[in-house]
Write a protein that holds these residues in place. Structure first.
Motif, mmCIF file in Angstrom:
data_model
loop_
_atom_site.group_PDB
_atom_site.id
_atom_site.type_symbol
_atom_site.label_atom_id
_atom_site.label_comp_id
_atom_site.label_asym_id
_atom_site.label_seq_id
_atom_site.Cartn_x
_atom_site.Cartn_y
_atom_site.Cartn_z
ATOM 1 N N PHE A 87 0.831 -1.209 0.000
ATOM 2 C CA PHE A 87 0.000 0.000 0.000
ATOM 3 C C PHE A 87 0.869 1.263 0.000
ATOM 4 O O PHE A 87 0.375 2.333 0.285
ATOM 5 C CB PHE A 87 -0.911 0.004 1.235
ATOM 6 N N ASP A 88 2.145 1.109 -0.290
ATOM 7 C CA ASP A 88 3.071 2.239 -0.253
ATOM 8 C C ASP A 88 2.727 3.250 -1.360
ATOM 9 O O ASP A 88 2.850 2.942 -2.546
ATOM 10 C CB ASP A 88 4.503 1.696 -0.459
ATOM 11 N N PRO A 89 2.304 4.476 -0.978
ATOM 12 C CA PRO A 89 1.924 5.453 -2.011
ATOM 13 C C PRO A 89 3.113 5.935 -2.839
ATOM 14 O O PRO A 89 2.939 6.514 -3.911
ATOM 15 C CB PRO A 89 1.306 6.610 -1.204
ATOM 16 N N ARG A 137 5.312 3.566 -7.580
ATOM 17 C CA ARG A 137 4.610 4.115 -8.742
ATOM 18 C C ARG A 137 3.511 3.175 -9.234
ATOM 19 O O ARG A 137 2.407 3.604 -9.533
ATOM 20 C CB ARG A 137 5.624 4.364 -9.853
ATOM 21 N N TYR A 138 3.828 1.876 -9.344
ATOM 22 C CA TYR A 138 2.839 0.917 -9.839
ATOM 23 C C TYR A 138 2.585 -0.147 -8.778
ATOM 24 O O TYR A 138 3.495 -0.886 -8.417
ATOM 25 C CB TYR A 138 3.344 0.238 -11.119
ATOM 26 N N THR A 139 1.359 -0.177 -8.286
ATOM 27 C CA THR A 139 0.956 -1.235 -7.364
ATOM 28 C C THR A 139 -0.386 -1.780 -7.838
ATOM 29 O O THR A 139 -1.049 -1.174 -8.691
ATOM 30 C CB THR A 139 0.794 -0.727 -5.916
ATOM 31 N N LEU A 140 -0.775 -2.913 -7.269
ATOM 32 C CA LEU A 140 -2.077 -3.502 -7.610
ATOM 33 C C LEU A 140 -3.187 -2.493 -7.363
ATOM 34 O O LEU A 140 -4.108 -2.329 -8.181
ATOM 35 C CB LEU A 140 -2.283 -4.753 -6.743
ATOM 36 N N TRP A 141 -3.073 -1.739 -6.255
ATOM 37 C CA TRP A 141 -4.163 -0.849 -5.838
ATOM 38 C C TRP A 141 -4.220 0.408 -6.695
ATOM 39 O O TRP A 141 -5.315 0.842 -7.075
ATOM 40 C CB TRP A 141 -4.014 -0.509 -4.349
ATOM 41 N N SER A 142 -3.047 1.009 -6.996
ATOM 42 C CA SER A 142 -3.072 2.209 -7.848
ATOM 43 C C SER A 142 -3.543 1.820 -9.251
ATOM 44 O O SER A 142 -4.254 2.571 -9.914
ATOM 45 C CB SER A 142 -1.697 2.887 -7.903
#
Lengths: 45, 565
Positions: free
Chosen positions: B225-227, B230-235
């Motif tokens: 969940f690290d904002p 740059r690219y995460t599952l959530w973003s």
């Protein structure tokens, strides 16, 4: 204006009687693809 | 490129364009010209939607992205299948039932003419500005690598796309995109097998994947969940959902691809086709970039992949610095090859402890070569602050020109140009349609019944936008930052336009004036936030959409009834 019900026309695909079923299939395929990608990363990491 | 490459390139590109123009030369009904043939099936619609989204930059930059950062970029597309389900279930049935030519025409029917003009105006502004970039961005890369003249590359591709788009309209666009996608798929599959064949004997796909994994290139899904990531599952799910919903549901260049066709079923199946294939396709393109990365681990690799830019500065006053960087990189690269050999040997022996140790040394060697590449970029900037320091776009095209056999080089260059033509054609078609339907017919309502005149006007608008795009690409003098700025500008508008449509679909009590001023206020808010915050621009899709809907609701409640409608 409200959206039409999504089963106003048969999808005409074997195994699917409604569009709702097609959408659930797409969603299921998406979940499988994400799981497959995670597995791929794990296997080769 | 030799004669064979030129025959393949010109044969496929000019052949497809000529075929499209000839097959659709008698298109004289406005319906066919703007929506395409009424017999178009789901497969053609699906390929057309795919070709519209896949520009030349997709096939130049995404392998470079895979080369540089690995597979993580694929998460950017995670919102797409979900967005396409919503477009199939909500947007498409309404567009078809009302028989609209453009998405913005629906806003006029649901709200009022000023809201329709606002939606159309935002689209024309955003797409009009992007029009030059779609031609310019691939042309600058192709001309730098292949030594072609930039102006002739822009004019040649621009005129080719104008000819068939103006002649056959939407029908020609869909028809040509089908064959262009065949060239693209054929070329990319061929490139994939050539990279595999060029890997060292005994390595194979499995060995290449394990090596890429050891060097951190195969992390496709990041659950954190690290904002700051740059690219995460959530973003990808959240930002990607709103971006895709806005792009596929409200951008006329996409809407025009699926509102025509034989039936609602064909349009829906075309979108379902994309929902199922898009992520695997992007994964394969990224994987191709990762395999090119593995290939260069066993070959002499340049310190900077935009060789033309490097050469331009390497013989200047800083020549000694540049030469020292080249030598340092070559030494470290050779040392890394030794570490790879040790790691492979440990794997062959099934010695887990030795493999772990070799892997740690390999990662350190990779960091060392990466650091020299960063130094090389800094040296370029020091030599010329305007130097182009992003070289990942040049990795794949450099591999094509340097490593592929003749004939395939022509085919892969055709892939890039086919992608440029396909996305450009949809863009011109949509700009022409919106200008004709939402502007010209709005101000000349009496001309609606004269079908032949409508088609003529649509052709003129399409040609006009094409020439504008060529002129803009030739004279705007884009920098890397300007290209990015124009892409960001598009994202700043998308959220508000989506807010207009979602209000139309789901907030039945909201009237024209409330949504119009809500959209204006939301757009102003997005611009102010963009100037003051430093969050990823993907989030403005969500902010713009939510602000537009919320302000419209509040205005509807606050405004006197006679003003709120």
């Amino acid at each position: 204006m409200t959206p039409d019900p999504d089963n106003d026309e048969s999808p005409g695909l074997p195994g699917f009687r409604t569009w709702r079923g097609v959408y659930w299939f797409v969603f299921g395929a998406f979940v499988l693809v994400v799981a497959g990608l995670a597995l791929f990363s794990r296997v080769f990491a | 490129m030799n004669l064979l490459d030129w025959i393949v390139l010109l044969g496929t590109m000019v052949g497809i364009a000529a075929y499209g123009a000839w097959r659709t030369r008698h298109t004289d009904h406005l319906d066919t010209y703007l929506k395409g043939s009424k017999t178009t099936g789901w497969f053609t619609i699906g390929l057309s939607v795919m070709a519209t989204q896949a520009s030349a930059i997709t096939f130049l930059s995404i392998p470079g992205q895979g080369f540089e950062s690995g597979l993580g970029f694929v998460q950017n597309y995670f919102g797409l299948p979900l967005a396409l389900i919503i477009v199939c279930a909500v947007f498409l049935p309404i567009y078809r039932r009302l028989g609209v030519y453009t998405a913005y025409e629906y806003l006029g029917q649901r709200f009022d003419q000023k809201t329709r003009l606002l939606g159309a105006g935002l689209f024309l502004l955003q797409r009009g500005l992007a029009a030059g970039v779609t031609i310019y961005a691939p042309a600058i890369i192709l001309s730098a690598v292949l030594g072609w003249r930039l102006d002739l590359t822009i004019i040649g591709t621009g005129l080719l796309v104008i000819v068939y788009t103006v002649t056959g309209g939407s029908a020609a666009v869909s028809l040509t995109q089908k064959w262009q996608m065949a060239v693209i798929f054929g070329g990319m599959v061929a490139a994939f097998f050539v990279v595999l064949a060029r890997l060292p004997a005994g390595l194979g796909f499995g060995g290449a994947a394990h090596l890429a994994g050891a060097l951190g290139k195969l992390e496709a899904v990041d659950f954190s969940f690290d904002p700051n990531q740059r690219y995460t599952l959530w973003s990808g799910l959240c930002g990607g959902l709103f971006l895709s919903l806005s792009y596929f549901g409200t951008d006329q260049s996409q809407v025009q691809r699926y509102i025509g066709g034989a039936s609602l079923r064909e349009g829906r199946l075309g979108l379902v086709f994309n929902a199922l294939l898009k992520i695997p396709m992007q994964f394969c393109i990224l994987l191709l970039g990762v395999l090119v990365f593995v290939f260069y681990q066993f070959q002499p690799a340049p310190v900077f992949y935009n060789q033309a830019e490097w050469a331009r500065h390497a013989h200047g006053p800083q020549a000694a610095t540049f030469r020292a960087l080249e030598e340092k990189h070559a030494t470290l690269h050779a040392a890394k090859q030794g570490k790879i050999a040790a790691w492979r040997e440990a794997r062959t022996r099934h010695d887990a402890a030795a493999e772990r140790a070799a892997r740690a040394e390999l990662a350190a060697a990779q960091q060392a070569t990466d650091a020299v590449r960063t130094e090389a970029r800094q040296a370029l900037t020091a030599a010329d602050p305007r130097a182009k320091i992003k070289d990942s776009d040049y990795v794949f095209i450099g591999f094509i020109v340097g490593q592929l056999p003749h004939g395939l080089v022509g085919l892969l260059i055709a892939v890039m140009i086919a992608a440029a033509l396909g996305s450009k054609a949809s863009e011109l078609n949509a700009l022409g349609a919106t200008s004709t339907i939402d502007l010209w017919r709005h101000f000349r309502p009496l001309a609606v019944r004269d079908e032949a005149r409508n088609v003529r006007v649509a052709k003129w608008f399409t040609a006009g936008w094409g020439l504008f795009a060529i002129g803009f690409a030739l004279f705007a003098g884009f920098s890397e930052n300007l290209i990015e700025a124009i892409n960001i500008l598009g994202s700043l508008f998308y959220g508000v336009v989506l807010g207009l449509f979602l209000t139309a679909f789901f907030l039945r009590r909201v009237g024209g004036s409330a949504v119009f001023w809500g959209a204006v206020a939301a757009q102003a808010l997005v611009i102010v936030l963009y100037c003051t915050l430093s969050i990823s621009y993907l989030w403005y899709n969500l902010i713009g959409c939510a602000a537009c809907m919320l302000i419209a609701l509040l205005l509807q409640a606050a405004l006197p009834k006679r003003l709120a409608v």
